[in-house]
Design an enzyme around this catalytic site. Structure first.
Site, PDB file in Angstrom:
ATOM      1  N   GLU A   8      74.754   0.513  44.462  1.00  8.91           N
ATOM      2  CA  GLU A   8      75.415  -0.782  44.625  1.00  8.91           C
ATOM      3  C   GLU A   8      76.165  -0.803  45.955  1.00  8.91           C
ATOM      4  O   GLU A   8      77.234  -0.214  46.086  1.00  8.91           O
ATOM      5  CB  GLU A   8      76.386  -1.034  43.467  1.00  8.91           C
ATOM      6  CG  GLU A   8      75.751  -0.982  42.093  1.00  8.91           C
ATOM      7  CD  GLU A   8      76.788  -0.804  40.999  1.00  8.91           C
ATOM      8  OE1 GLU A   8      77.675  -1.669  40.857  1.00  8.91           O
ATOM      9  OE2 GLU A   8      76.735   0.225  40.292  1.00  8.91           O
ATOM     10  N   HIS A  30      83.537  -6.683  37.981  1.00  5.32           N
ATOM     11  CA  HIS A  30      82.353  -7.453  38.381  1.00  5.32           C
ATOM     12  C   HIS A  30      82.539  -8.967  38.228  1.00  5.32           C
ATOM     13  O   HIS A  30      81.634  -9.676  37.789  1.00  5.32           O
ATOM     14  CB  HIS A  30      81.130  -6.998  37.595  1.00  5.32           C
ATOM     15  CG  HIS A  30      80.661  -5.616  37.920  1.00  5.32           C
ATOM     16  ND1 HIS A  30      80.798  -5.056  39.176  1.00  5.32           N
ATOM     17  CD2 HIS A  30      80.050  -4.657  37.146  1.00  5.32           C
ATOM     18  CE1 HIS A  30      80.294  -3.826  39.161  1.00  5.32           C
ATOM     19  NE2 HIS A  30      79.841  -3.563  37.956  1.00  5.32           N
ATOM     20  N   HIS A  80      73.106  -5.179  41.059  1.00  5.19           N
ATOM     21  CA  HIS A  80      73.340  -4.093  40.097  1.00  5.19           C
ATOM     22  C   HIS A  80      72.032  -3.633  39.454  1.00  5.19           C
ATOM     23  O   HIS A  80      71.961  -3.435  38.240  1.00  5.19           O
ATOM     24  CB  HIS A  80      74.330  -4.557  39.026  1.00  5.19           C
ATOM     25  CG  HIS A  80      75.088  -3.455  38.353  1.00  5.19           C
ATOM     26  ND1 HIS A  80      74.476  -2.480  37.609  1.00  5.19           N
ATOM     27  CD2 HIS A  80      76.412  -3.183  38.312  1.00  5.19           C
ATOM     28  CE1 HIS A  80      75.395  -1.663  37.121  1.00  5.19           C
ATOM     29  NE2 HIS A  80      76.578  -2.059  37.540  1.00  5.19           N
TER      30      HIS A  80
END
Length: 345
Positions: free
Chosen positions: A310, A105, A175
């Site tokens: 996501e 991420h 997210h």
């Protein structure tokens, strides 16, 4: 008509001021923080009264303490980059290994920890952020814009745009953790999921793609018809064991930038949530690693108490020739739209 208002949400530990913006339309309301571009709440009409279906923290301090990406905008590259390094144009770029051997991420300080600039434009909230050349090891200065819009008929839209002055990687997502029974329900019981994909990207013990596509037929990942979350999670499959539950990229299509299409549907608690996207992948995550995180209104969030949808490019795509490319060339525009459509059943 969407009403957009702003209030202070405090300051980060290093003194950056943070606001909370509220979008209201019909019976729907969404709160978005400038810290991380976080969707802090999504309150919707539901049987028995309005219901907040997004997990979040009570205070800014709590958001800074947790590492679960609650509601955050994620980048420069969502999901995992295997080996925490990549090559581009013959040059190697080392990254932070913040999830086993992977860069997850965007690295140690990804977009989820940035304080975004915000303004209202025609009833929408426009967030902007500039990631400088070398930020978390990525090349090029990347300009990013994410627009949140909310309509009176229950559509929350996220429109993503980015541009770099040098070749780089870009794969943005949100997210948010959802629970249709309410953010504090604590379980996925009574909720069914449907994902319109024939395969997933198979992963290894580090949740890194292996290069193989696994057909969903005959597996817990066959969600082409509605399946109870708890039924699927209880099934025996090596991929579920490796991920401690669902934590997998579903292959929606093999090319990015498709027309907006239905990717997933979740039903429960008298509500239906549909996810539409232009992206080629969808990571279904069932909050397998929530570990008693303090939440809003005194809630405590444990494992498998929510689900994430996501929308994304495929994980670790830079290392897999057959995956849709995550490379954003200098001067080109990255675009991606995802909408979440709510309705009562």
């Amino acid at each position: 008509m969407t009403e957009v208002t702003k209030a202070s949400f405090g300051a980060t530990a290093d003194g950056r001021l943070v606001d909370v913006w509220t979008l209201r339309a019909g019976g729907y309301a969404a709160q978005v923080l400038t810290y991380g571009g976080i969707l802090r709440s999504l309150t919707v009409p539901a049987p028995g009264g309005s219901r907040d279906i997004v997990l979040g923290c009570e205070s800014l301090e709590d958001y800074e303490k947790q590492d679960k990406y609650f509601g955050a905008l994620v980048g420069r590259v969502a999901n995992r980059i295997g080996g925490a390094a990549f090559e581009l144009n013959g040059k190697s770029y080392p990254l932070a290994a913040n999830s086993g051997p992977n860069c997850l991420h965007g690295g140690v300080r990804g977009f989820n920890q940035a304080v975004w600039q915000a303004r209202e434009v025609d009833g929408s909230l426009v967030l902007t952020h500039v990631s400088p050349d070398g930020d978390e090891g990525f090349p090029g200065t990347l300009e990013v814009r994410v627009t949140y819009s909310l309509t009176a008929d229950g559509v929350l839209m996220l429109d993503y745009w980015a541009k770099s002055d040098a070749d780089t990687l870009c794969n943005l997502t949100n997210h948010s953790y959802f629970n249709l029974l309410g953010h504090d329900a604590g379980t996925l019981a009574g909720q069914q999921v449907e994902i319109f994909a024939d395969a997933i990207t198979q992963t290894d013990e580090n949740s890194t793609p292996t290069d193989a596509l696994l057909p969903v037929e005959g597996t817990p990942f066959d969600l082409r018809r509605p399946r109870d979350f708890l039924e699927g999670l209880a099934m025996d499959h090596p991929q579920l064991t490796l991920g401690n539950g669902y934590d997998h990229n579903f292959v929606l299509r093999t090319q990015p930038n498709a027309p907006l299409g239905l990717a997933a549907r979740v039903m429960g608690g008298g509500l239906c949530l549909e996810c539409y996207t232009t992206q080629c992948g969808l990571q279904l995550y069932t909050a397998n690693y929530l570990d008693g995180v303090p939440g809003k209104d005194g809630a405590v969030y444990g494992p498998r108490s929510a689900f994430c949808l996501e929308t994304q490019g495929w994980p670790d795509a830079i290392h897999h020739e057959g995956f849709p490319s995550p490379i954003l060339r200098a001067g080109e525009e990255y675009r991606h739209t995802t909408t979440y459509r709510l309705a009562t059943l």
